[in-house]
Design an enzyme around this catalytic site. Structure first.
Site, short mmCIF file in Angstrom:
data_model
loop_
_atom_site.label_atom_id
_atom_site.label_comp_id
_atom_site.label_asym_id
_atom_site.label_seq_id
_atom_site.Cartn_x
_atom_site.Cartn_y
_atom_site.Cartn_z
N VAL A 217 2.53 0.81 -8.84
CA VAL A 217 2.71 -0.24 -7.85
C VAL A 217 1.37 -0.94 -7.67
O VAL A 217 0.34 -0.28 -7.52
CB VAL A 217 3.25 0.31 -6.52
CG1 VAL A 217 3.15 -0.74 -5.42
CG2 VAL A 217 4.70 0.75 -6.68
N LYS A 218 1.39 -2.25 -7.70
CA LYS A 218 0.16 -3.04 -7.58
C LYS A 218 -0.15 -3.33 -6.11
O LYS A 218 0.71 -3.85 -5.38
CB LYS A 218 0.31 -4.38 -8.30
CG LYS A 218 0.05 -4.35 -9.78
CD LYS A 218 0.05 -5.80 -10.28
CE LYS A 218 -0.29 -5.90 -11.75
NZ LYS A 218 -0.30 -7.31 -12.20
N ILE A 219 -1.37 -3.01 -5.70
CA ILE A 219 -1.87 -3.34 -4.37
C ILE A 219 -3.11 -4.19 -4.53
O ILE A 219 -4.05 -3.80 -5.23
CB ILE A 219 -2.20 -2.07 -3.57
CG1 ILE A 219 -0.93 -1.26 -3.29
CG2 ILE A 219 -2.90 -2.41 -2.26
CD1 ILE A 219 -1.18 0.03 -2.52
#
Length: 366
Positions: free
Chosen positions: A140-142
Site C-alpha cells: 500500500v502506497k503512503i
C-alpha cells in the site's frame, strides 16, 4: 532473453518494476510478457495511470456495469475496479515473490492522496486497502509527507507492507527510514515476526532536475543543470547504507527483518536534451529498485549501458549541494515545492479519476 540488458541490470542487484497497471495489460498478456522477457519483478501504479486506463477503451465497461448495482460512491467503484487489477497482477507476480523470499513480486495500491496530510485517515485507509487487496505481495502506497510518517510507522508496527511514495528530500528520506525501523522494533516487541513486513522508499528523481534546472537557468548557472537529481539519489543511497547497518539494525536483521530498499521513481527523462536512460544508468547499485514506464524499459533494452554507478561520485554529489547554495538555489525549498506539488498532482488526478467514473457511469446508463 536471459541475456537482455534488463536481465543484466538485475544481476547487478537492481530490481526492475514497471510503472503502469491496467486491465488491458492483464487481459492482453502484456504484463506477463514484461515479466518473462524484460525481467520485470514488480508493478507500481498511481491515480494518473489508472485515470488514463479507465478513459481509454472499454476494458472496464462490463465490470463497471456490475459494480454500479452495488455502489453509488465513485471512490468505492474505483476501489473495486482497481483492487481487481491489483489482485490479478499480484497473482501473476506471486511466483516471483515466492522465489525471491518476499523481496520482489509486489504490486502497489495507493492511499487516496487527498488524505496525505491526515495521519489518522491515512492509517485507516492503508489498513483497509490491505484488507481489500488481500494478497501477501501487496504494497500500500503512503505519501512521505510529515503527517504520513506516523501512519507509516504504525502500519509497519501492525505488520503491513508499505511503499512510501513522493519522497524528494534527504531529510524526509531519513525520517521515512527511521519510521520503518521504529515500526519493526515495535512489531518485534509485541511478539510479531519482522520477516512478515517489507517496505520500499520511493525517491523521486527526474522531477528534481526539472525544478532545479529552471532555477539554475534563472541565476545563469547552466553548468550545474542536470546534476541534482542523480546527486540527490546517490546521497539518499548513502544514508540507506548507514541506516541499515550497525548494532541497532543487526538486532532486527537477526530476527528476520529486511531493509527498506531505495526505489527510484520518476525515472523517465523529462528534458529531451538529456540521455533517455540517464536516470537508470546513473543509479545502478545493489539492493535497489528502479521503476520505469514502458518507453524507458524499451529504451534501456535497446541501448542502456550497465555499470555500478550508484556509489560513484558521492563526494561530488555533496559538493554539488554546496555549489547550488553558492549559486543562490535553495535545496530545501526545491524539495519542499516538489513534495507539495507531487501531492497536489496526485490528488487532482484522483479527483479527475472519480469525475471520469461518474461520466462513464452516465454513459453506460444512457
Amino acid at each position: 532473453m536471459g541475456s537482455s540488458r534488463l536481465h543484466q541490470l538485475s544481476a547487478h542487484g537492481v530490481s526492475v518494476w514497471v510503472d503502469s497497471l491496467s486491465r488491458e495489460m492483464l487481459a492482453t498478456g502484456h504484463l506477463e510478457r514484461l515479466i518473462e522477457e524484460d525481467a520485470v519483478v514488480g508493478v507500481t501504479s498511481n491515480p494518473t495511470i489508472f485515470e488514463k486506463a479507465l478513459s481509454t477503451g472499454r476494458w472496464y465497461d462490463e465490470q463497471l456495469r456490475a459494480t454500479l448495482e452495488r455502489h453509488d460512491d465513485p471512490k468505492e467503484i474505483f476501489l473495486e475496479l482497481a483492487v481487481d487489477d491489483v489482485q490479478g497482477a499480484c497473482d501473476l507476480l506471486k511466483p516471483v515473490w515466492e522465489r525471491t523470499g518476499g523481496v520482489d513480486g509486489y504490486v502497489s495500491l495507493e492511499v487516496d492522496p487527498a488524505l496525505a496530510y491526515d495521519c489518522d485517515a491515512t492509517l485507516a485507509e492503508a489498513m483497509r486497502l490491505h484488507d481489500l487487496g488481500d494478497r501477501p505481495n501487496l504494497y500500500v502506497k503512503i505519501p512521505g509527507t510529515a503527517p504520513g510518517i506516523g501512519a507509516i510507522e504504525d502500519c509497519i508496527a501492525a505488520g503491513r507492507r508499505i511503499n512510501v511514495t513522493l519522497i524528494f528530500s534527504l531529510e524526509r528520506h531519513a525520517e521515512v527510514a527511521e519510521a520503518y525501523i521504529r515500526g519493526v522494533e515495535r512489531l518485534l516487541a509485541a511478539g510479531g515476526d519482522p520477516a512478515d513486513v517489507a517496505s520500499v522508499a520511493s525517491f523521486f528523481v527526474s522531477r528534481v532536475d526539472t525544478e532545479a534546472d529552471r532555477r539554475l537557468a534563472e541565476v545563469g548557472r547552466p553548468d550545474l543543470q542536470g546534476r541534482l537529481a542523480i546527486a540527490n539519489a546517490k546521497l539518499a543511497y548513502q544514508h540507506y547504507l548507514r541506516a541499515f547497518a550497525g548494532e541497532r539494525w543487526d538486532v532486527l536483521a537477526a530476527a528476520g527483518a529486511t531493509p527498506q530498499r531505495c526505489l527510484w521513481a520518476s525515472t523517465s527523462t523529462k528534458n529531451p536534451a538529456y540521455r533517455d536512460v540517464l536516470y537508470v544508468e546513473e543509479l545502478i547499485g545493489p539492493d535497489t529498485v528502479n521503476t520505469m514506464p514502458f518507453e524507458t524499459i524499451e529504451s534501456f533494452q535497446d541501448h542502456g549501458v550497465i555499470a555500478e554507478t550508484l556509489v560513484e561520485g558521492v563526494d561530488e554529489a555533496r559538493a554539488l549541494l554546496a555549489d547550488l547554495a553558492d549559486a543562490g538555489v535553495d535545496y530545501d525549498d526545491v524539495v519542499a515545492i516538489l513534495e507539495a506539488e507531487g501531492v497536489e498532482k496526485f490528488a487532482d488526478s484522483f479527483s479527475s479519476l472519480l469525475d471520469g467514473i461518474q461520466s462513464k457511469r452516465a454513459a453506460l446508463v444512457a
